[in-house]
Each structure stands twice: as C-alpha cells, then as structure tokens.
Design a protein around this motif. Structure first.
Motif, PDB file in Angstrom:
ATOM      1  N   PRO A 223       0.782  -1.229   0.000  1.00  7.83           N
ATOM      2  CA  PRO A 223       0.000   0.000   0.000  1.00  7.83           C
ATOM      3  C   PRO A 223       0.815   1.280   0.000  1.00  7.83           C
ATOM      4  CG  PRO A 223      -0.961  -1.588   1.490  1.00  7.83           C
ATOM      5  CD  PRO A 223       0.336  -2.170   1.024  1.00  7.83           C
ATOM      6  N   ARG A 224       2.108   1.224   0.311  1.00  7.61           N
ATOM      7  CA  ARG A 224       2.912   2.447   0.258  1.00  7.61           C
ATOM      8  C   ARG A 224       2.982   3.007  -1.155  1.00  7.61           C
ATOM      9  NH1 ARG A 224       5.014   3.128   5.130  1.00  7.61           N
ATOM     10  NH2 ARG A 224       5.387   1.314   6.449  1.00  7.61           N
ATOM     11  N   THR A 225       2.803   2.159  -2.150  1.00  7.34           N
ATOM     12  CA  THR A 225       2.760   2.630  -3.526  1.00  7.34           C
ATOM     13  C   THR A 225       1.509   3.454  -3.784  1.00  7.34           C
ATOM     14  OG1 THR A 225       3.894   0.594  -4.151  1.00  7.34           O
ATOM     15  CG2 THR A 225       2.908   1.865  -5.929  1.00  7.34           C
ATOM     16  N   LEU A 226       0.457   3.223  -3.011  1.00  8.82           N
ATOM     17  CA  LEU A 226      -0.839   3.835  -3.279  1.00  8.82           C
ATOM     18  C   LEU A 226      -1.134   5.041  -2.409  1.00  8.82           C
ATOM     19  CD1 LEU A 226      -2.902   0.518  -3.327  1.00  8.82           C
ATOM     20  CD2 LEU A 226      -1.554   1.510  -5.160  1.00  8.82           C
ATOM     21  N   GLU A 227      -0.304   5.307  -1.409  1.00  6.63           N
ATOM     22  CA  GLU A 227      -0.620   6.363  -0.457  1.00  6.63           C
ATOM     23  C   GLU A 227      -0.778   7.728  -1.115  1.00  6.63           C
ATOM     24  OE1 GLU A 227       2.251   6.345   2.642  1.00  6.63           O
ATOM     25  OE2 GLU A 227       1.531   4.484   3.536  1.00  6.63           O
ATOM     26  N   HIS A 228      -0.048   7.962  -2.208  1.00 10.16           N
ATOM     27  CA  HIS A 228      -0.126   9.264  -2.874  1.00 10.16           C
ATOM     28  C   HIS A 228      -1.384   9.392  -3.730  1.00 10.16           C
ATOM     29  CE1 HIS A 228       4.001   9.750  -1.580  1.00 10.16           C
ATOM     30  NE2 HIS A 228       4.320   8.622  -2.181  1.00 10.16           N
ATOM     31  N   MET A 229      -2.069   8.289  -4.010  1.00  8.86           N
ATOM     32  CA  MET A 229      -3.200   8.309  -4.930  1.00  8.86           C
ATOM     33  C   MET A 229      -4.541   8.412  -4.224  1.00  8.86           C
ATOM     34  SD  MET A 229      -1.822   5.265  -7.441  1.00  8.86           S
ATOM     35  CE  MET A 229      -3.101   5.526  -8.656  1.00  8.86           C
ATOM     36  N   VAL A 230      -4.650   7.890  -3.013  1.00 11.40           N
ATOM     37  CA  VAL A 230      -5.934   7.811  -2.335  1.00 11.40           C
ATOM     38  C   VAL A 230      -6.155   9.034  -1.450  1.00 11.40           C
ATOM     39  CG1 VAL A 230      -5.867   5.293  -2.388  1.00 11.40           C
ATOM     40  CG2 VAL A 230      -4.963   6.509  -0.398  1.00 11.40           C
ATOM     41  N   ASP A 231      -7.406   9.184  -0.981  1.00  6.16           N
ATOM     42  CA  ASP A 231      -7.756  10.316  -0.113  1.00  6.16           C
ATOM     43  C   ASP A 231      -7.447  10.032   1.349  1.00  6.16           C
ATOM     44  OD1 ASP A 231      -8.893  11.877  -2.243  1.00  6.16           O
ATOM     45  OD2 ASP A 231     -10.635  10.563  -2.188  1.00  6.16           O
ATOM     46  N   THR A 232      -7.638   8.790   1.757  1.00  8.98           N
ATOM     47  CA  THR A 232      -7.467   8.423   3.160  1.00  8.98           C
ATOM     48  C   THR A 232      -6.682   7.129   3.251  1.00  8.98           C
ATOM     49  OG1 THR A 232      -9.620   9.410   3.654  1.00  8.98           O
ATOM     50  CG2 THR A 232      -8.655   8.018   5.348  1.00  8.98           C
ATOM     51  N   VAL A 233      -5.726   7.072   4.188  1.00  2.00           N
ATOM     52  CA  VAL A 233      -4.944   5.854   4.437  1.00  2.00           C
ATOM     53  C   VAL A 233      -5.099   5.479   5.899  1.00  2.00           C
ATOM     54  CG1 VAL A 233      -2.683   4.762   4.379  1.00  2.00           C
ATOM     55  CG2 VAL A 233      -3.270   6.462   2.649  1.00  2.00           C
ATOM     56  N   LEU A 234      -5.636   4.294   6.141  1.00  5.69           N
ATOM     57  CA  LEU A 234      -5.812   3.775   7.491  1.00  5.69           C
ATOM     58  C   LEU A 234      -4.964   2.520   7.636  1.00  5.69           C
ATOM     59  CD1 LEU A 234      -9.720   4.009   7.759  1.00  5.69           C
ATOM     60  CD2 LEU A 234      -8.041   5.771   8.309  1.00  5.69           C
ATOM     61  N   TYR A 235      -4.251   2.415   8.762  1.00 11.65           N
ATOM     62  CA  TYR A 235      -3.419   1.239   9.004  1.00 11.65           C
ATOM     63  C   TYR A 235      -3.847   0.558  10.294  1.00 11.65           C
ATOM     64  CZ  TYR A 235       0.062   1.722   5.320  1.00 11.65           C
ATOM     65  OH  TYR A 235       0.694   1.752   4.108  1.00 11.65           O
ATOM     66  N   PHE A 236      -3.969  -0.772  10.211  1.00  9.08           N
ATOM     67  CA  PHE A 236      -4.224  -1.586  11.397  1.00  9.08           C
ATOM     68  C   PHE A 236      -2.889  -1.967  12.004  1.00  9.08           C
ATOM     69  CE2 PHE A 236      -8.766  -3.029  10.934  1.00  9.08           C
ATOM     70  CZ  PHE A 236      -9.077  -2.810  12.256  1.00  9.08           C
ATOM     71  N   GLU A 237      -2.741  -1.726  13.304  1.00  6.57           N
ATOM     72  CA  GLU A 237      -1.534  -2.086  14.032  1.00  6.57           C
ATOM     73  C   GLU A 237      -1.867  -3.125  15.088  1.00  6.57           C
ATOM     74  OE1 GLU A 237       0.045   1.464  15.694  1.00  6.57           O
ATOM     75  OE2 GLU A 237       0.429   2.423  13.767  1.00  6.57           O
ATOM     76  N   GLY A 238      -0.879  -3.910  15.442  1.00  8.94           N
ATOM     77  CA  GLY A 238      -1.065  -4.943  16.457  1.00  8.94           C
ATOM     78  C   GLY A 238      -0.728  -6.311  15.906  1.00  8.94           C
ATOM     79  N   GLU A 239      -0.496  -7.244  16.789  1.00  7.80           N
ATOM     80  CA  GLU A 239      -0.178  -8.614  16.410  1.00  7.80           C
ATOM     81  C   GLU A 239      -1.455  -9.418  16.232  1.00  7.80           C
ATOM     82  OE1 GLU A 239       2.783  -9.620  15.680  1.00  7.80           O
ATOM     83  OE2 GLU A 239       3.791  -7.776  16.305  1.00  7.80           O
ATOM     84  N   ARG A 240      -1.424 -10.360  15.283  1.00 12.45           N
ATOM     85  CA  ARG A 240      -2.604 -11.182  15.047  1.00 12.45           C
ATOM     86  C   ARG A 240      -2.978 -11.996  16.279  1.00 12.45           C
ATOM     87  NH1 ARG A 240      -1.545 -14.519   9.690  1.00 12.45           N
ATOM     88  NH2 ARG A 240       0.549 -14.591  10.601  1.00 12.45           N
ATOM     89  N   GLU A 241      -1.965 -12.386  17.092  1.00 11.70           N
ATOM     90  CA  GLU A 241      -2.230 -13.194  18.270  1.00 11.70           C
ATOM     91  C   GLU A 241      -2.783 -12.361  19.418  1.00 11.70           C
ATOM     92  OE1 GLU A 241       0.626 -13.073  16.679  1.00 11.70           O
ATOM     93  OE2 GLU A 241       0.631 -14.974  15.590  1.00 11.70           O
ATOM     94  N   ALA A 242      -2.593 -11.020  19.368  1.00  7.97           N
ATOM     95  CA  ALA A 242      -3.056 -10.162  20.457  1.00  7.97           C
ATOM     96  C   ALA A 242      -4.547  -9.861  20.292  1.00  7.97           C
ATOM     97  CB  ALA A 242      -2.249  -8.859  20.479  1.00  7.97           C
ATOM     98  N   ALA A 243      -5.187  -9.509  21.398  1.00  7.67           N
ATOM     99  CA  ALA A 243      -6.634  -9.268  21.371  1.00  7.67           C
ATOM    100  C   ALA A 243      -6.971  -7.885  20.865  1.00  7.67           C
ATOM    101  CB  ALA A 243      -7.218  -9.458  22.772  1.00  7.67           C
ATOM    102  N   TYR A 244      -6.064  -6.918  21.019  1.00  8.35           N
ATOM    103  CA  TYR A 244      -6.384  -5.531  20.722  1.00  8.35           C
ATOM    104  C   TYR A 244      -5.757  -5.098  19.399  1.00  8.35           C
ATOM    105  CZ  TYR A 244      -7.806  -5.599  25.582  1.00  8.35           C
ATOM    106  OH  TYR A 244      -8.413  -5.921  26.765  1.00  8.35           O
ATOM    107  N   ARG A 245      -6.485  -4.241  18.685  1.00  2.00           N
ATOM    108  CA  ARG A 245      -6.052  -3.691  17.412  1.00  2.00           C
ATOM    109  C   ARG A 245      -6.134  -2.170  17.479  1.00  2.00           C
ATOM    110  NH1 ARG A 245      -5.462  -8.540  17.255  1.00  2.00           N
ATOM    111  NH2 ARG A 245      -6.085  -9.972  15.578  1.00  2.00           N
ATOM    112  N   ILE A 246      -5.164  -1.509  16.854  1.00  2.30           N
ATOM    113  CA  ILE A 246      -5.138  -0.049  16.794  1.00  2.30           C
ATOM    114  C   ILE A 246      -5.324   0.366  15.338  1.00  2.30           C
ATOM    115  CG2 ILE A 246      -3.888   2.045  17.388  1.00  2.30           C
ATOM    116  CD1 ILE A 246      -4.533   0.267  19.774  1.00  2.30           C
TER     117      ILE A 246
END
Length: 451
Positions: A223-246
């Motif tokens: 997606p870093r290739t697309l960041e300049h083209m779109v209006d909004t960039v949202l990223y999910f952070e956190g480990e798949r094994e963890a319960a919480y997502r940012i």
C-alpha cells in the motif's frame, strides 16, 4: 503483438526506472527495485476520446455541505473525521489476518441496515465464504450485494450497472486489468486498478474502500505505492495473536491524521474499546519496581498506559538493549541522559523497556515516564500506584512543557490517580482546578527525588 518492455519499480514508493538501481532516487530506500515485464495490448482499436473540460474561475465553483456517511462504528468515525465522505477513495492496510476484512464487513452490515446500497467485491473469497463470515458478526436486515471477481473491467461494469453508494474492494492485490500483461499484485497492476477506482469514485460520487496487505518483508505492490493516490490511508496495528487492534489514520484529506481507534478482536468480530486507558491499565501490578503510568495524547484523546522497565546486571561483554512499543534509539538516548546528568551506572546493565497493551507510542511526552521507570527498576524502588507521569526530556536533563497538560490531568483524575509528576512549566500554566497533588519538576534530578 506488442513487444515486451522490461522496467524496474521501487516496491516502497512505486518509482519507475529503465534500469536496476541500488538506491531509489525518490524515497532513498536501498535494494527495493524489482523487475517487471510490460506490454500494453490494444483491444478494439483506439479508445474514444472524452470530451475535454475547459478551465473555470474559482468564483464559479459552488461548495456544498460536506456529506458524510456514518459507519455505525464510533472508533472508525473518529479516525475518519466524522464518517465516510461520498466520492472518496480510502485504503485500509495492515498485515494479513489482522482484521481489515472483518472491520469493513461490519461497516457494510451497518450501512445495509441503514438502507444504503452496498457492493462488496472480493477477489480472495467465494460468496459462500463471505456469507459464513457475515453470519458470525451479526444479522443483515437487508441484502448485501456480493461480486466475486478479479478482472477490473468487469468490476467497473458491475459498479456502473448497480450504482451503489459504498464499495469495498478486497483486496487490491488480487485485482488486475486485462489491458496490462503484468501479473496481478504487481506494481503496475495495483497502480492501474487504483487509478481506475479513483476515477469511478469521483465520477459516480461513490465512496470506495480498498484493502491492501502489508508484509514485514515489504513485498511489491504494498500500500505504500498507493498512499499518494488515495484520499485516506488507514493502518491496522497490532499482532494477530493479540486481542487488541489499533486503527491509525496515516493520511486524511478530510480530517485529522492524529486520531486512533482501539478495537478488541472477539468471536463475533471487532468490538470498540471506548475507554482505552482503563483497558490498558487492566491487570497492572501493584508495588512493582520499574512500572509507571504515563499519559500520551493521540489526536484529541488522552491515553493512559503502563511503561515497564527491567534493569539487571549483564552477563555479556556488551549489555543488551530491548524496546517494545517505544523507539529503540529514544530509549538509548534517555539512558545516556541518566548516566551523564544523574550518575546512574547503566553501562554494565541489560535494559528492557516495554509498553504494555501492544500499542506503539512516539510522543515525546512519555520521556519522563521512561526515565522514572528505568530509575525505579535500577534502584528497585516502586512508585506509588496512584501516580501519573508525563513530560519531555532534553539532552541536558531538562524537563520541557508538553501540550494539552490540562486535558491529561483531567483524564488521570477521572481514573482515580492522586499524584501527577509533570513539567514545572505545565504547573505554572495550569488553567483548571484539580484535587490531584501536582509535583512540578524542572529537570531529571528533581524528578528522581520524587521516587
């Protein structure tokens, strides 16, 4: 038949070159160029030219009220700036399996239940698999339109035929245009698909969300290739094994980029965490040295989180330094300040610093908390559990003022904290009344006297 042409793309920023380069001249990344063979095939002769548009004066442009579509998920609306803007193109990125498709399917459910026409385009799952996943997250009061297709031209035709208000493309790496001979997921294919989706979003006034996978190896067409083209960039952070997502907004043309949304992964999908501070402090140890609570500001939301430090004599010739959730270089810098300005002998000790809860913070306001956590572990003296800390630390050991100090104190007092160690400059500029005991410090030495 068109002759194939070999080009090289940077997998980080998408810069194109006719030959391989060790360092990308655009983003300065090393060893990111990949080779692709391209040939454009013409089908049916030349395409008809569109009617040319003429320039117009700014005074002739009419501004309508910004229409936003509420998603029904408060944390997502916060990150987007109040809801989905019609005619916008948004990218949701993150590691595979972190919850991107689940979140967007929940958004689709809420929009369908609000009597809006929604189209879900999937190139990874069949209609049967999507329905199985949809039944786990809740009931759909109305029908969701599904389209399992990977050919761009077919997808555009389907969108024009159905004319939905909201479209989800899952995922961008599986879509391809028949006019390009490059493989699906390559840089050229991803850029072409994104450009066409952006065009149809603006022309038809449709809100489009595209899903993009990011891997730790930084694969081609990330997606870093697309960041300049779109209006909004949202990223999910956190480990798949963890319960919480940012969910963090990296780019937003219609709102702030400092807001975050906190979610918990449950059996029935992602659940909003309305009070992240209470969640982050759940299970905090009592009377443990090296454990402090700091207050960081993410956008307009103050978040209280625990910093843990463990300092122990090293068994190696070179001591180990480990930081989780905090910038590694920042931790080394603050340890050097403690050695130089206070005299703590940390050169022969291993240091492990951890940010509890699986979050990542980079605000300088947590500097003072890191300093006191390291000193508390080194001296084996616990801080009172009802103490909150914030402040920026400079190289000469001074504690600098941070912004929104009043808001941080109010949040800490609401959660039951009685004492606050903060920069003296923040105490002098305090504009609110509080029952908390405020300990203003001007330098690191004064802060260590509070232990």
């Amino acid at each position: 038949m068109a002759k194939a042409k070999t080009v090289f793309f940077c997998s980080e920023c998408g810069h194109e070159s006719s030959k391989w380069l060790g360092q990308c001249p655009a983003c300065k990344s090393w060893n990111t160029f990949v080779e692709e063979k391209q040939s454009v095939t013409k089908k049916g002769g030349a395409k008809p030219r569109r009617a040319s548009a003429s320039p117009m004066n700014m005074s002739e442009v009419s501004i309508k009220s910004e229409e936003r579509i509420p998603t029904g998920i408060g944390e997502l609306d916060r990150v987007l700036g109040g809801g989905i803007v019609t005619g916008s193109l948004s990218l949701v990125g993150g590691d595979p399996g972190i919850g991107k498709s689940t979140l967007l399917l929940q958004v689709c459910r809420n929009l369908v239940n609000a009597k809006r026409k929604v189209l879900y385009v999937s190139g990874e799952e069949s209609a049967h698999q999507i329905k199985m996943r949809a039944e786990r997250i809740g009931a759909f009061e109305d029908e969701l339109l599904l389209f399992c297709e990977t050919i761009l031209e077919e997808i555009l035709e389907g969108i024009r035929k159905v004319r939905p208000e909201f479209v989800v493309i899952d995922s961008i790496q599986t879509m391809f245009s028949e006019e390009l001979t490059a493989a699906a997921g390559s840089v050229s294919q991803v850029r072409e698909v994104t450009a066409q989706m952006m065009r149809i979003a603006k022309e038809e006034n449709i809100a489009v969300f595209i899903v993009g996978h990011v891997t730790k190896e930084g694969v081609v067409a990330g997606p870093r290739t697309l960041e300049h083209m779109v209006d909004t960039v949202l990223y999910f952070e956190g480990e798949r094994e963890a319960a919480y997502r940012i969910l963090r907004g990296v780019k937003n043309r219609f709102g702030s980029t400092n807001e975050i949304g906190v979610f918990e992964m449950c059996a029935d999908g992602l659940t909003e965490v309305e009070n992240p501070s209470k969640m982050m402090l759940n299970g905090r140890p009592v009377d443990a040295s090296g454990s402090v609570v700091v207050c960081s500001l993410e956008g307009t939301r103050p978040i209280l989180i625990e910093i843990q430090a463990l300092i122990s004599p090293t068994s190696f010739q070179m001591p180990r330094r480990t930081a989780v959730g905090i910038d590694y270089n920042r931790v080394n810098l603050l340890m050097a300040v403690l050695e130089k300005r206070v005299g703590l002998q940390l050169g022969g000790c291993d240091a492990y610093v951890n940010l509890a809860g699986g979050m990542r913070l980079g605000e300088p306001a947590i500097d003072l908390g890191i300093i006191l956590a390291i000193a508390s572990s080194y001296k084996n003296i616990p801080l009172p559990e009802d103490t909150i800390i914030f402040g920026e630390v400079g190289l000469v050991g001074e504690v600098r003022r941070v912004s929104q100090g009043d808001q941080r104190i109010k949040e800490a007092e609401k959660l039951g904290f009685k004492t606050c160690i903060l920069p003296k400059a923040n105490v002098d500029s305090l504009k609110i009344r509080t029952n908390m005991r405020l300990l203003g410090v001007a330098n690191v030495r004064e802060a260590l006297d509070c232990i």
